[in-house]
Motif scaffolding. Structure first.
Motif, PDB file in Angstrom:
ATOM      1  N   GLY A  96       0.785  -1.229   0.000  1.00 31.09           N
ATOM      2  CA  GLY A  96       0.000   0.000   0.000  1.00 31.09           C
ATOM      3  C   GLY A  96       0.815   1.276   0.000  1.00 31.09           C
ATOM      4  N   ALA A  97       2.137   1.177   0.167  1.00 35.73           N
ATOM      5  CA  ALA A  97       2.985   2.369   0.167  1.00 35.73           C
ATOM      6  C   ALA A  97       3.109   2.923  -1.247  1.00 35.73           C
ATOM      7  CB  ALA A  97       4.363   2.042   0.713  1.00 35.73           C
ATOM      8  N   PRO A  98       3.269   4.236  -1.400  1.00 36.83           N
ATOM      9  CA  PRO A  98       3.554   4.796  -2.727  1.00 36.83           C
ATOM     10  C   PRO A  98       4.806   4.129  -3.293  1.00 36.83           C
ATOM     11  CG  PRO A  98       3.060   6.529  -1.150  1.00 36.83           C
ATOM     12  CD  PRO A  98       3.199   5.269  -0.365  1.00 36.83           C
ATOM     13  N   LYS A  99       4.771   3.788  -4.570  1.00 35.37           N
ATOM     14  CA  LYS A  99       5.849   2.998  -5.159  1.00 35.37           C
ATOM     15  C   LYS A  99       6.979   3.876  -5.684  1.00 35.37           C
ATOM     16  CE  LYS A  99       2.667  -0.619  -6.718  1.00 35.37           C
ATOM     17  NZ  LYS A  99       2.125  -1.305  -7.928  1.00 35.37           N
ATOM     18  N   ILE A 100       8.213   3.423  -5.427  1.00 35.77           N
ATOM     19  CA  ILE A 100       9.383   4.040  -6.025  1.00 35.77           C
ATOM     20  C   ILE A 100      10.136   2.948  -6.792  1.00 35.77           C
ATOM     21  CG2 ILE A 100       9.589   5.855  -4.296  1.00 35.77           C
ATOM     22  CD1 ILE A 100      11.798   4.296  -2.955  1.00 35.77           C
ATOM     23  N   ALA A 101      10.747   3.331  -7.902  1.00 29.38           N
ATOM     24  CA  ALA A 101      11.475   2.357  -8.711  1.00 29.38           C
ATOM     25  C   ALA A 101      12.614   1.747  -7.901  1.00 29.38           C
ATOM     26  CB  ALA A 101      12.014   3.033  -9.968  1.00 29.38           C
ATOM     27  N   ARG A 277       2.709   3.759   4.001  1.00 28.16           N
ATOM     28  CA  ARG A 277       1.853   4.801   3.432  1.00 28.16           C
ATOM     29  C   ARG A 277       1.611   5.918   4.449  1.00 28.16           C
ATOM     30  NH1 ARG A 277      -1.965   5.108  -0.746  1.00 28.16           N
ATOM     31  NH2 ARG A 277      -3.655   6.609  -0.366  1.00 28.16           N
ATOM     32  N   GLU A 278       1.422   5.546   5.696  1.00 26.63           N
ATOM     33  CA  GLU A 278       1.168   6.549   6.731  1.00 26.63           C
ATOM     34  C   GLU A 278       2.392   7.443   6.935  1.00 26.63           C
ATOM     35  OE1 GLU A 278      -1.011   8.605   9.703  1.00 26.63           O
ATOM     36  OE2 GLU A 278      -1.528   7.360   7.970  1.00 26.63           O
ATOM     37  N   GLU A 279       3.576   6.867   6.884  1.00 30.99           N
ATOM     38  CA  GLU A 279       4.794   7.671   7.033  1.00 30.99           C
ATOM     39  C   GLU A 279       4.955   8.639   5.870  1.00 30.99           C
ATOM     40  OE1 GLU A 279       7.729   4.753   9.623  1.00 30.99           O
ATOM     41  OE2 GLU A 279       7.429   4.340   7.478  1.00 30.99           O
ATOM     42  N   TRP A 280       4.636   8.199   4.660  1.00 35.12           N
ATOM     43  CA  TRP A 280       4.654   9.117   3.520  1.00 35.12           C
ATOM     44  C   TRP A 280       3.630  10.247   3.724  1.00 35.12           C
ATOM     45  CZ3 TRP A 280       7.794   9.665  -0.590  1.00 35.12           C
ATOM     46  CH2 TRP A 280       8.653   8.600  -0.922  1.00 35.12           C
ATOM     47  N   ARG A 281       2.482   9.904   4.249  1.00 33.98           N
ATOM     48  CA  ARG A 281       1.415  10.898   4.418  1.00 33.98           C
ATOM     49  C   ARG A 281       1.801  11.971   5.433  1.00 33.98           C
ATOM     50  NH1 ARG A 281      -3.041  12.286   7.194  1.00 33.98           N
ATOM     51  NH2 ARG A 281      -2.592  10.824   8.874  1.00 33.98           N
ATOM     52  N   LEU A 282       2.590  11.594   6.445  1.00 35.05           N
ATOM     53  CA  LEU A 282       2.927  12.513   7.522  1.00 35.05           C
ATOM     54  C   LEU A 282       4.205  13.322   7.261  1.00 35.05           C
ATOM     55  CD1 LEU A 282       2.128  10.270  10.614  1.00 35.05           C
ATOM     56  CD2 LEU A 282       0.752  12.140   9.676  1.00 35.05           C
ATOM     57  N   ARG A 306       4.973  15.899  -3.667  1.00 28.25           N
ATOM     58  CA  ARG A 306       3.611  16.041  -3.151  1.00 28.25           C
ATOM     59  C   ARG A 306       2.591  15.967  -4.289  1.00 28.25           C
ATOM     60  NH1 ARG A 306       2.436  17.699   2.010  1.00 28.25           N
ATOM     61  NH2 ARG A 306       0.485  18.611   1.256  1.00 28.25           N
ATOM     62  N   GLN A 307       2.915  16.584  -5.414  1.00 27.82           N
ATOM     63  CA  GLN A 307       2.018  16.517  -6.564  1.00 27.82           C
ATOM     64  C   GLN A 307       1.873  15.078  -7.055  1.00 27.82           C
ATOM     65  OE1 GLN A 307       3.839  19.211  -9.351  1.00 27.82           O
ATOM     66  NE2 GLN A 307       2.843  21.030  -8.487  1.00 27.82           N
ATOM     67  N   ASN A 308       2.973  14.344  -7.041  1.00 30.73           N
ATOM     68  CA  ASN A 308       2.917  12.950  -7.468  1.00 30.73           C
ATOM     69  C   ASN A 308       2.056  12.116  -6.530  1.00 30.73           C
ATOM     70  OD1 ASN A 308       4.694  13.716  -9.483  1.00 30.73           O
ATOM     71  ND2 ASN A 308       6.467  12.686  -8.586  1.00 30.73           N
ATOM     72  N   LEU A 309       2.193  12.357  -5.236  1.00 29.72           N
ATOM     73  CA  LEU A 309       1.390  11.625  -4.258  1.00 29.72           C
ATOM     74  C   LEU A 309      -0.091  11.930  -4.436  1.00 29.72           C
ATOM     75  CD1 LEU A 309       3.750  12.173  -1.207  1.00 29.72           C
ATOM     76  CD2 LEU A 309       3.175   9.945  -2.191  1.00 29.72           C
TER      77      LEU A 309
END
Length: 324
Positions: A96-101, A277-282, A306-309
């Motif tokens: 569920g975390a935002p994906k990075i290559a 995902r929560e850590e990215w959000r915060l 932030r725009q990408n998220l």
């Protein structure tokens, strides 16, 4: 023990010694090819640029002569020593975390690989023969994949990645342009045949057969290279990626043959790929800048991230997405 080029078989022994040292330094493959003009590649790129397939990557329009002739990058250039360095490992991001290559897991590969290349150059200079060289890893106007193919390290696949028959495509390319003359490797012939999985699975249709690639539709371009907000037409096709994309490599059958062991790039910095995902959000701006300072993600400004998220989820930061 130093080598002498006039010895019988000396050039072969020099090449073998360089390759053995490259493996000791952590590279999974090494090949050597003579410097020459790449007229066909230069002509293809000129046409590709004229069609505007590069989008806002204006830096690709510069140093056209150097790309065609790497001899302009180093006086008396004779050879190009090309290496492959693995980056996949066996790591996965939290569900569920935002994906990075995958290449962005850990420390910035530019510095890791160039440091190892410098060590290889010093080894050649001190243990084999005096040499002048210039290291590159996405840091010079060089057709890296073509030189890797010419050095016998793989072929350029339909997905435009270099594909090694044993290690697949999850490896970064680096090299040394040098004034050293040695025994050279033969170019590798090969191809993807009628597979087409990368074309079929690319959600933005950046790839097509035969050989078409439109960078302006590539998720990696949209999330990293483009300085603009991702257009609405592509926001629903990002597959959760906010920095780069691995889809065309993940589906490639050549990447299912052997899982490369964890590389030192993965080991040096462990935080980003582990974030939930929560850590990215915060996260906030200062935290983000601190975390990406030694990462390949440092090319993505905080505002762009932030725009990408928000592109993968308009409510990623809740109902009030503006940074406080």
């Amino acid at each position: 023990m130093r080598f002498h080029e006039k010895d019988p078989g000396g050039l072969q022994r020099i090449s073998r010694a360089i390759k053995e040292q490259a493996v000791r330094l952590g590279f999974v493959a090494c090949g050597i090819t003579p410097v020459r003009l790449l007229e066909e590649d230069a002509a293809f790129m000129k046409h590709w640029l004229a069609e505007g397939r590069h989008g806002s990557m204006s830096y690709l329009e510069r140093y056209a002569e150097e790309r065609e002739n790497p001899g302009l990058l180093l006086e008396n250039a004779r050879s190009i020593i090309v290496v492959l360095f693995p980056y996949q490992g066996n790591r996965k991001q939290p569900l569920g975390a935002p994906k990075i290559a995958k290449y962005a897991y850990g420390s910035d590969y530019h510095y890791v690989i160039k440091q190892k290349l410098q060590q290889l150059l010093e080894f050649i200079h001190h243990e084999i023969t005096p040499v002048n060289g210039r290291a590159f890893c996405d840091t010079a106007p060089v057709f890296e994949r073509r030189w890797a193919q010419q050095a016998g390290l793989g072929w350029i696949g339909t997905n435009k990645c270099l594909i090694h028959p044993e290690f697949g495509s999850f490896a970064m390319i680096g090299g040394l342009i040098s004034d050293l003359e040695v025994a050279y490797d033969q170019p590798m012939e090969g191809g993807c045949g009628n597979c087409g999985l990368c074309v079929a699975k690319c959600p933005t249709h950046a790839l097509s057969i035969p050989g078409r690639f439109d960078a302006t539709q590539c998720i990696s371009y949209l999330t990293i290279e483009s300085k603009e907000e991702i257009p609405e037409v592509w926001k629903g096709k990002l597959q959760g990626y906010v920095a780069g994309c691995d889809i065309c490599q993940d589906v490639c059958p050549w990447n299912h043959k052997k899982l490369i062991s964890q590389s030192s790039i993965d080991a040096e910095q462990d935080v980003l790929w582990q974030m939930t995902r929560e850590e990215w959000r915060l996260m906030n701006g200062s935290w983000y800048k601190r975390m990406v300072r030694k990462s390949a993600l440092n090319r993505i400004p905080y505002k762009k991230m932030r725009q990408n998220l928000l592109a993968i989820d308009p409510l990623f930061f809740g109902e009030h997405p503006e940074e406080e």
